[in-house]
Design a protein around this motif. Structure first.
Motif, PDB file in Angstrom:
ATOM      1  N   PRO A 174       0.907  -1.141   0.063  1.00 37.03           N
ATOM      2  CA  PRO A 174       0.121  -0.248  -0.188  1.00 37.03           C
ATOM      3  C   PRO A 174       0.909   1.231  -0.012  1.00 37.03           C
ATOM      4  CG  PRO A 174      -0.815  -1.639   1.420  1.00 37.03           C
ATOM      5  CD  PRO A 174       0.457  -1.959   1.210  1.00 37.03           C
ATOM      6  N   LEU A 175       1.908   1.212   0.778  1.00 39.99           N
ATOM      7  CA  LEU A 175       2.751   2.446   0.804  1.00 39.99           C
ATOM      8  C   LEU A 175       3.440   2.795  -0.599  1.00 39.99           C
ATOM      9  CD1 LEU A 175       4.399   4.630   2.390  1.00 39.99           C
ATOM     10  CD2 LEU A 175       5.769   2.998   3.039  1.00 39.99           C
ATOM     11  N   ILE A 176       4.037   1.766  -1.185  1.00 38.42           N
ATOM     12  CA  ILE A 176       4.324   1.840  -2.700  1.00 38.42           C
ATOM     13  C   ILE A 176       3.515   2.319  -3.402  1.00 38.42           C
ATOM     14  CG2 ILE A 176       5.628   0.590  -4.571  1.00 38.42           C
ATOM     15  CD1 ILE A 176       6.953  -1.326  -2.495  1.00 38.42           C
ATOM     16  N   GLY A 177       2.182   1.911  -3.221  1.00 34.44           N
ATOM     17  CA  GLY A 177       1.252   2.035  -4.314  1.00 34.44           C
ATOM     18  C   GLY A 177       1.226   3.638  -4.215  1.00 34.44           C
ATOM     19  N   MET A 178       0.919   4.051  -2.876  1.00 34.62           N
ATOM     20  CA  MET A 178       0.596   5.456  -2.586  1.00 34.62           C
ATOM     21  C   MET A 178       1.931   6.411  -3.198  1.00 34.62           C
ATOM     22  SD  MET A 178       0.028   7.606   1.117  1.00 34.62           S
ATOM     23  CE  MET A 178       1.907   7.625   1.459  1.00 34.62           C
ATOM     24  N   MET A 179       3.144   5.969  -3.102  1.00 32.33           N
ATOM     25  CA  MET A 179       4.112   6.429  -3.674  1.00 32.33           C
ATOM     26  C   MET A 179       4.033   6.599  -5.000  1.00 32.33           C
ATOM     27  SD  MET A 179       6.045   7.527  -1.098  1.00 32.33           S
ATOM     28  CE  MET A 179       7.836   7.966  -1.678  1.00 32.33           C
ATOM     29  N   ARG A 180       3.871   5.792  -5.652  1.00 30.00           N
ATOM     30  CA  ARG A 180       3.652   6.134  -7.176  1.00 30.00           C
ATOM     31  C   ARG A 180       2.501   6.652  -7.620  1.00 30.00           C
ATOM     32  NH1 ARG A 180       6.357   2.377 -10.175  1.00 30.00           N
ATOM     33  NH2 ARG A 180       7.373   0.644  -9.180  1.00 30.00           N
ATOM     34  N   SER A 181       1.354   6.620  -6.742  1.00 37.70           N
ATOM     35  CA  SER A 181       0.414   7.654  -6.905  1.00 37.70           C
ATOM     36  C   SER A 181       0.491   9.037  -6.949  1.00 37.70           C
ATOM     37  CB  SER A 181      -1.043   7.320  -6.373  1.00 37.70           C
ATOM     38  OG  SER A 181      -1.487   5.998  -6.571  1.00 37.70           O
ATOM     39  N   MET A 182       1.309   9.205  -5.747  1.00 40.97           N
ATOM     40  CA  MET A 182       1.945  10.629  -5.571  1.00 40.97           C
ATOM     41  C   MET A 182       2.684  11.135  -6.684  1.00 40.97           C
ATOM     42  SD  MET A 182       0.456  11.932  -2.862  1.00 40.97           S
ATOM     43  CE  MET A 182       1.576  13.556  -2.575  1.00 40.97           C
ATOM     44  N   GLY A 183       3.462  10.117  -7.130  1.00 43.45           N
ATOM     45  CA  GLY A 183       4.526  10.749  -8.236  1.00 43.45           C
ATOM     46  C   GLY A 183       3.678  10.840  -9.423  1.00 43.45           C
ATOM     47  N   GLY A 184       2.740   9.929  -9.765  1.00 44.22           N
ATOM     48  CA  GLY A 184       1.825  10.264 -10.982  1.00 44.22           C
ATOM     49  C   GLY A 184       1.060  11.660 -10.576  1.00 44.22           C
ATOM     50  N   ALA A 185       0.758  11.878  -9.532  1.00 38.87           N
ATOM     51  CA  ALA A 185       0.150  13.313  -9.335  1.00 38.87           C
ATOM     52  C   ALA A 185       1.092  14.487  -9.446  1.00 38.87           C
ATOM     53  CB  ALA A 185      -0.656  13.356  -7.935  1.00 38.87           C
ATOM     54  N   MET A 186       2.201  14.147  -8.747  1.00 40.45           N
ATOM     55  CA  MET A 186       3.519  15.281  -9.106  1.00 40.45           C
ATOM     56  C   MET A 186       3.507  15.633 -10.432  1.00 40.45           C
ATOM     57  SD  MET A 186       7.180  14.785  -7.835  1.00 40.45           S
ATOM     58  CE  MET A 186       7.548  13.647  -8.862  1.00 40.45           C
ATOM     59  N   PHE A 187       3.854  14.546 -11.339  1.00 39.13           N
ATOM     60  CA  PHE A 187       4.092  14.953 -12.764  1.00 39.13           C
ATOM     61  C   PHE A 187       2.925  15.483 -13.585  1.00 39.13           C
ATOM     62  CE2 PHE A 187       7.755  12.085 -12.366  1.00 39.13           C
ATOM     63  CZ  PHE A 187       8.578  12.793 -13.089  1.00 39.13           C
ATOM     64  N   GLY A 188       1.502  14.905 -13.047  1.00 42.41           N
ATOM     65  CA  GLY A 188       0.325  15.500 -13.674  1.00 42.41           C
ATOM     66  C   GLY A 188       0.377  17.028 -13.240  1.00 42.41           C
ATOM     67  N   GLN A 189       0.657  17.442 -11.914  1.00 42.85           N
ATOM     68  CA  GLN A 189       0.422  18.755 -11.809  1.00 42.85           C
ATOM     69  C   GLN A 189       1.422  19.527 -12.349  1.00 42.85           C
ATOM     70  OE1 GLN A 189      -1.439  20.057  -9.504  1.00 42.85           O
ATOM     71  NE2 GLN A 189      -0.506  22.153  -8.801  1.00 42.85           N
ATOM     72  N   GLN A 190       2.613  19.399 -12.573  1.00 41.09           N
ATOM     73  CA  GLN A 190       3.611  19.899 -13.179  1.00 41.09           C
ATOM     74  C   GLN A 190       3.200  20.113 -14.773  1.00 41.09           C
ATOM     75  OE1 GLN A 190       7.609  17.846 -12.121  1.00 41.09           O
ATOM     76  NE2 GLN A 190       8.200  19.928 -11.680  1.00 41.09           N
ATOM     77  N   ILE A 191       3.171  18.961 -15.271  1.00 43.43           N
ATOM     78  CA  ILE A 191       2.863  19.164 -16.803  1.00 43.43           C
ATOM     79  C   ILE A 191       1.646  20.009 -17.128  1.00 43.43           C
ATOM     80  CG2 ILE A 191       2.358  17.649 -18.861  1.00 43.43           C
ATOM     81  CD1 ILE A 191       4.005  15.551 -17.464  1.00 43.43           C
ATOM     82  N   GLY A 192       0.480  19.715 -16.332  1.00 39.73           N
ATOM     83  CA  GLY A 192      -0.628  20.429 -16.399  1.00 39.73           C
ATOM     84  C   GLY A 192      -0.611  22.039 -16.252  1.00 39.73           C
ATOM     85  N   GLN A 193       0.155  22.564 -15.379  1.00 35.65           N
ATOM     86  CA  GLN A 193       0.600  23.744 -15.404  1.00 35.65           C
ATOM     87  C   GLN A 193       1.301  24.187 -16.489  1.00 35.65           C
ATOM     88  OE1 GLN A 193       0.075  25.981 -13.028  1.00 35.65           O
ATOM     89  NE2 GLN A 193      -0.774  24.935 -11.268  1.00 35.65           N
TER      90      GLN A 193
END
Length: 476
Positions: A197-216
């Motif tokens: 679960p922790l690894i899954g959360m980390m990957r999800s946060m990573g995907g969100a992090m990139f999504g945030q940057q690229i969207g901006q």
């Protein structure tokens, strides 16, 4: 080349007027949060806003202000519901749904000059179609490559975002995949099974992090690009020459040049790019492959990430944000990465130089403003325009204006020495193109003898046919 190509790491200091900037533009469209001024991602490279206990009154205590907009404290429930949706993301290395949503929000906020996006009207569509049609007629006389535009379209900023996201995905996913893998690999192998679960959360946060940057980034870029090829890459659908009337108007506002000339000159550049990408079949794969080569060369320093994961309390997600702000991701330069960037920079310079030379040849005797428009666009690149800034942030690439000018001079010299067919024939094979060294010595390249790869390929093909056994021999 940018030292931190993804914008990872904490900037030296928050500006003193950071809180004031947030008050002026709580939606995140100002200079401090990915607006049109300075770094497209602002001082906080992840755009999650301030955190409890990290200083700053009012909105700074809302940890998701930049992502969810200006929220009343009573609305935090909705914010955390969206956070839950973000953490449940199970797609690729980038949360592209989030990227698209944020890009559309940035576009809706308008640009720094107060210009809001608007649907394209019939008159603007007709003007773009006519400009591209005329541009293709002029280009027929200065290049041997036929038209590459099946259709001409006029896009709003939001339409540009929608149309170019697939290309951004192809460009960014390989790089994001490497960093995303590092986020899941920081735990010892024997612990990974227990920490699913922790690894899954980390990957999800990573995907969100990139999504945030690229969207901006994509949203900010949509406010200034004038077509689908501003970055020298084919971002839009193949065969579709696209211009953005609203941005063309803003581009030509203070130039003192008639608007129809500005539109036509930019249509020439868009149509020239389309010819190149349509009739040089290996070029797109060559450019995008160089980006993937760069991604393969990335080495992620996971020491800070390991420390953050070891201390992370899942009930306090702000700890991850604090770790992100401390710069846990520091992609290192490697020989492979540098070589890939060198190939990409040279290829993009050759593309842009060819377009610059061909368009100038087509326009110089027809548009009184051709020289002024050419220099304006060159200076726009030299000053670090939005396209260059976006690439520098997302994939560590900064186009070198010196190389662009050198490439334009080389293509012009080739036209004088070998004619249009001889110049354009170099695009038949990547090994025939000038190298970075050739850009330093254009005269040496222009007068050097080159192999005719088309004849060589023909000879090899005939030889291969001659080596094939006859039917009778095959049966034996």
């Amino acid at each position: 080349m940018s030292d931190t190509p993804f914008g990872f790491g904490l900037p030296p200091e928050e500006p003193e007027n950071g809180d004031e900037g947030k008050k002026k533009d709580p939606a995140g469209g100002g200079q401090g949060s990915g607006g049109q001024g300075g770094n497209p991602f602002g001082a906080n490279p992840f755009g999650f806003g301030g955190l409890p206990g990290m200083g700053g009154p009012g909105g700074a205590d809302n940890p998701f202000a930049a992502m969810f907009g200006s929220l009343n404290p009573n609305d935090l429930g909705a914010a955390f519901q969206q956070l839950g949706q973000m953490l449940s993301y199970e797609g690729g290395p980038v949360n592209w749904d989030m990227a698209k949503q944020i890009a559309r929000q940035v576009v809706a906020q308008g640009t720094a000059d107060g210009t809001k996006d608007a649907s394209v009207g019939p008159a603007e569509k007709s003007a773009v179609e006519e400009a591209v049609r005329l541009a293709d007629l002029w280009l027929d006389q200065v290049t041997s490559l036929p038209s590459g535009a099946n259709t001409a379209v006029a896009w709003s900023r939001a339409e540009w975002v929608e149309a170019t996201l697939p290309a951004w995905q192809q460009l960014v996913d390989p790089v994001a995949e490497r960093v995303g893998s590092a986020m899941g690999d920081v735990l010892p192998q024997e612990m990974q099974a227990m920490a699913g679960p922790l690894i899954g959360m980390m990957r999800s946060m990573g995907g969100a992090m990139f999504g945030q940057q690229i969207g901006q980034a994509v949203g900010a870029l949509a406010g200034e690009v004038v077509g689908s090829t501003d970055v020298g890459l084919p971002l839009g659908p193949a065969g579709r020459a696209a211009l953005l009337p609203l941005n063309i108007e803003a581009f030509g506002k203070d130039l003192g040049v008639p608007s129809d000339e500005v539109r036509l000159y930019l249509a020439l550049r868009e149509a020239a790019h389309q010819r190149l990408f349509a009739h040089v079949p290996w070029l797109r794969a060559h450019l995008f492959g160089a980006v993937e080569g760069y991604a393969r060369g990335i080495k992620v320093d996971t020491s800070k990430l390991e420390e953050a994961v070891g201390q992370l309390d899942p009930t306090h997600p702000e700890q991850l944000q604090e770790a992100l702000q401390q710069g846990m991701f520091q992609p290192e330069d490697t020989p492979e990465q540098k070589a890939a960037l060198a190939r990409l920079e040279t290829a993009l310079a050759l593309v842009e130089g060819w377009v610059d030379a061909v368009v100038h040849e087509a326009a110089k005797s027809r548009l009184t403003s051709a020289d002024a428009l050419r220099e304006t666009l060159r200076r726009r690149r030299a000053s670090g325009g939005p396209a260059e800034q976006t690439f520098a942030t997302l994939i560590g690439l900064e186009l070198r204006p010196r190389r662009l000018r050198d490439a334009a001079r080389l293509w012009a010299s080739l036209t004088d020495a070998r004619g249009v067919d001889g110049r354009d024939g170099l695009w038949e094979h990547p090994d025939m193109l000038p190298t970075a060294t050739d850009l330093d010595d254009p005269d040496g390249f222009v007068h050097r003898e080159h192999l005719d790869f088309s004849e060589l390929d023909k000879m090899l093909g005939e030889a291969a046919k001659g080596d094939q056994p006859e039917d009778g021999d095959a049966e034996k």
